[in-house]
Scaffold this motif. Structure first.
Motif, PDB file in Angstrom:
ATOM      1  N   ARG A 181       0.826  -1.206   0.000  1.00 33.85           N
ATOM      2  CA  ARG A 181       0.000   0.000   0.000  1.00 33.85           C
ATOM      3  C   ARG A 181       0.859   1.253   0.000  1.00 33.85           C
ATOM      4  NH1 ARG A 181      -3.589  -3.040   3.180  1.00 33.85           N
ATOM      5  NH2 ARG A 181      -2.467  -2.515   5.058  1.00 33.85           N
ATOM      6  N   SER A 182       1.925   1.249   0.772  1.00 33.22           N
ATOM      7  CA  SER A 182       2.754   2.447   0.877  1.00 33.22           C
ATOM      8  C   SER A 182       3.520   2.725  -0.410  1.00 33.22           C
ATOM      9  CB  SER A 182       3.726   2.333   2.049  1.00 33.22           C
ATOM     10  OG  SER A 182       4.716   1.369   1.778  1.00 33.22           O
ATOM     11  N   GLN A 183       3.662   1.723  -1.273  1.00 33.27           N
ATOM     12  CA  GLN A 183       4.391   1.899  -2.529  1.00 33.27           C
ATOM     13  C   GLN A 183       3.516   2.473  -3.644  1.00 33.27           C
ATOM     14  OE1 GLN A 183       7.804   1.365  -2.742  1.00 33.27           O
ATOM     15  NE2 GLN A 183       7.423   1.261  -0.552  1.00 33.27           N
ATOM     16  N   GLN A 184       2.208   2.497  -3.440  1.00 30.91           N
ATOM     17  CA  GLN A 184       1.296   3.021  -4.453  1.00 30.91           C
ATOM     18  C   GLN A 184       1.028   4.497  -4.196  1.00 30.91           C
ATOM     19  OE1 GLN A 184      -2.071   0.317  -5.392  1.00 30.91           O
ATOM     20  NE2 GLN A 184      -1.311  -0.825  -3.629  1.00 30.91           N
ATOM     21  N   VAL A 185       1.111   5.308  -5.240  1.00 32.76           N
ATOM     22  CA  VAL A 185       0.805   6.724  -5.112  1.00 32.76           C
ATOM     23  C   VAL A 185      -0.555   6.947  -5.777  1.00 32.76           C
ATOM     24  CG1 VAL A 185       1.523   9.068  -5.641  1.00 32.76           C
ATOM     25  CG2 VAL A 185       3.240   7.320  -5.153  1.00 32.76           C
ATOM     26  N   LEU A 186      -1.544   7.294  -4.960  1.00 32.20           N
ATOM     27  CA  LEU A 186      -2.910   7.464  -5.453  1.00 32.20           C
ATOM     28  C   LEU A 186      -3.193   8.920  -5.744  1.00 32.20           C
ATOM     29  CD1 LEU A 186      -4.762   5.140  -2.922  1.00 32.20           C
ATOM     30  CD2 LEU A 186      -3.728   4.548  -5.111  1.00 32.20           C
ATOM     31  N   SER A 187      -4.161   9.139  -6.605  1.00 31.88           N
ATOM     32  CA  SER A 187      -4.629  10.506  -6.860  1.00 31.88           C
ATOM     33  C   SER A 187      -6.132  10.558  -6.593  1.00 31.88           C
ATOM     34  CB  SER A 187      -4.321  10.933  -8.291  1.00 31.88           C
ATOM     35  OG  SER A 187      -5.040  10.142  -9.207  1.00 31.88           O
ATOM     36  N   VAL A 188      -6.562  11.698  -6.084  1.00 36.28           N
ATOM     37  CA  VAL A 188      -7.975  11.924  -5.777  1.00 36.28           C
ATOM     38  C   VAL A 188      -8.423  13.126  -6.585  1.00 36.28           C
ATOM     39  CG1 VAL A 188      -9.625  12.480  -3.960  1.00 36.28           C
ATOM     40  CG2 VAL A 188      -7.690  10.998  -3.444  1.00 36.28           C
ATOM     41  N   ARG A 189      -9.483  12.951  -7.357  1.00 35.83           N
ATOM     42  CA  ARG A 189     -10.013  14.062  -8.159  1.00 35.83           C
ATOM     43  C   ARG A 189     -11.538  14.009  -8.135  1.00 35.83           C
ATOM     44  NH1 ARG A 189      -8.786  10.040 -11.623  1.00 35.83           N
ATOM     45  NH2 ARG A 189     -10.260   9.558 -13.280  1.00 35.83           N
ATOM     46  N   VAL A 190     -12.143  15.127  -8.434  1.00 31.86           N
ATOM     47  CA  VAL A 190     -13.605  15.212  -8.490  1.00 31.86           C
ATOM     48  C   VAL A 190     -14.010  15.408  -9.943  1.00 31.86           C
ATOM     49  CG1 VAL A 190     -15.644  16.478  -7.738  1.00 31.86           C
ATOM     50  CG2 VAL A 190     -13.726  16.174  -6.172  1.00 31.86           C
ATOM     51  N   GLU A 191     -14.923  14.568 -10.392  1.00 31.08           N
ATOM     52  CA  GLU A 191     -15.464  14.670 -11.747  1.00 31.08           C
ATOM     53  C   GLU A 191     -16.937  15.024 -11.664  1.00 31.08           C
ATOM     54  OE1 GLU A 191     -14.844  10.954 -13.711  1.00 31.08           O
ATOM     55  OE2 GLU A 191     -12.652  11.173 -13.748  1.00 31.08           O
ATOM     56  N   SER A 192     -17.417  15.671 -12.705  1.00 30.70           N
ATOM     57  CA  SER A 192     -18.834  15.997 -12.772  1.00 30.70           C
ATOM     58  C   SER A 192     -19.504  14.940 -13.638  1.00 30.70           C
ATOM     59  CB  SER A 192     -19.017  17.383 -13.387  1.00 30.70           C
ATOM     60  OG  SER A 192     -20.373  17.723 -13.410  1.00 30.70           O
ATOM     61  N   ARG A 193     -20.555  14.366 -13.117  1.00 30.21           N
ATOM     62  CA  ARG A 193     -21.277  13.327 -13.844  1.00 30.21           C
ATOM     63  C   ARG A 193     -22.631  13.853 -14.284  1.00 30.21           C
ATOM     64  NH1 ARG A 193     -18.666   8.242 -12.722  1.00 30.21           N
ATOM     65  NH2 ARG A 193     -16.504   8.830 -13.038  1.00 30.21           N
ATOM     66  N   ARG A 194     -23.519  12.960 -14.511  1.00 26.65           N
ATOM     67  CA  ARG A 194     -24.860  13.289 -14.970  1.00 26.65           C
ATOM     68  C   ARG A 194     -25.523  14.369 -14.129  1.00 26.65           C
ATOM     69  NH1 ARG A 194     -28.284   7.989 -16.485  1.00 26.65           N
ATOM     70  NH2 ARG A 194     -28.900   8.772 -18.502  1.00 26.65           N
ATOM     71  N   TYR A 195     -26.126  15.297 -14.801  1.00 22.01           N
ATOM     72  CA  TYR A 195     -26.856  16.387 -14.149  1.00 22.01           C
ATOM     73  C   TYR A 195     -25.960  17.215 -13.232  1.00 22.01           C
ATOM     74  CZ  TYR A 195     -30.587  13.328 -15.753  1.00 22.01           C
ATOM     75  OH  TYR A 195     -31.396  12.525 -16.518  1.00 22.01           O
ATOM     76  N   GLY A 196     -24.663  17.237 -13.508  1.00 27.44           N
ATOM     77  CA  GLY A 196     -23.740  18.034 -12.731  1.00 27.44           C
ATOM     78  C   GLY A 196     -23.400  17.482 -11.358  1.00 27.44           C
ATOM     79  N   LYS A 197     -23.730  16.213 -11.100  1.00 25.83           N
ATOM     80  CA  LYS A 197     -23.458  15.610  -9.795  1.00 25.83           C
ATOM     81  C   LYS A 197     -21.964  15.303  -9.671  1.00 25.83           C
ATOM     82  CE  LYS A 197     -27.792  14.896  -8.501  1.00 25.83           C
ATOM     83  NZ  LYS A 197     -28.419  15.171  -7.267  1.00 25.83           N
ATOM     84  N   PRO A 198     -21.330  15.704  -8.556  1.00 25.68           N
ATOM     85  CA  PRO A 198     -19.904  15.416  -8.383  1.00 25.68           C
ATOM     86  C   PRO A 198     -19.667  13.977  -7.921  1.00 25.68           C
ATOM     87  CG  PRO A 198     -20.716  16.651  -6.509  1.00 25.68           C
ATOM     88  CD  PRO A 198     -21.866  16.545  -7.488  1.00 25.68           C
ATOM     89  N   VAL A 199     -18.562  13.405  -8.390  1.00 26.37           N
ATOM     90  CA  VAL A 199     -18.116  12.080  -7.978  1.00 26.37           C
ATOM     91  C   VAL A 199     -16.627  12.188  -7.694  1.00 26.37           C
ATOM     92  CG1 VAL A 199     -17.760   9.684  -8.699  1.00 26.37           C
ATOM     93  CG2 VAL A 199     -19.832  10.880  -9.364  1.00 26.37           C
ATOM     94  N   THR A 200     -16.199  11.711  -6.528  1.00 30.37           N
ATOM     95  CA  THR A 200     -14.791  11.715  -6.176  1.00 30.37           C
ATOM     96  C   THR A 200     -14.182  10.393  -6.616  1.00 30.37           C
ATOM     97  OG1 THR A 200     -15.311  13.088  -4.264  1.00 30.37           O
ATOM     98  CG2 THR A 200     -13.140  12.066  -4.311  1.00 30.37           C
TER      99      THR A 200
END
Length: 102
Positions: A24-43
């Motif tokens: 787990r410590s060797q993986q570098v993750l990214s977190v982003r927010v996308e806009s989906r249907r009807y402008g609903k955010p998804v992380t």
């Protein structure tokens, strides 16, 4: 005396059971927010190494994250998707679970 078998990931004896934490410590993750249907955010949490993290591990992580923020979500194409804009909370939750977040 039996010879200790060494893990492929950490190079330490397997009975220590630290491969999962080290992986787990060797993986570098990214977190982003996308806009989906009807402008609903998804992380979206991405960057999981498919050789170190299987589908079952991702589903378990997704359940923990969804429960922590009180939202729904899913695992799709090697990413964890959580409904809503949680870009401020998810990096800390992932770090608490041993992941590195960029």
């Amino acid at each position: 005396m039996a010879k200790d078998t060494l893990s492929d990931i950490a190079g330490l004896p397997e009975e220590l059971g630290i491969d999962g934490d080290f992986a787990r410590s060797q993986q570098v993750l990214s977190v982003r927010v996308e806009s989906r249907r009807y402008g609903k955010p998804v992380t979206v949490v991405s960057g999981f190494d498919p050789e170190l993290t299987d589908e079952r591990d991702l589903k378990e992580l997704a359940s923990e994250l969804k429960r922590a923020v009180g939202a729904g979500g899913t695992v799709r194409d090697g990413t964890v998707e959580v409904q809503g804009d949680h870009a401020d909370r998810l990096p800390d939750l992932l770090r608490d679970r041993g992941f590195d977040v960029a």
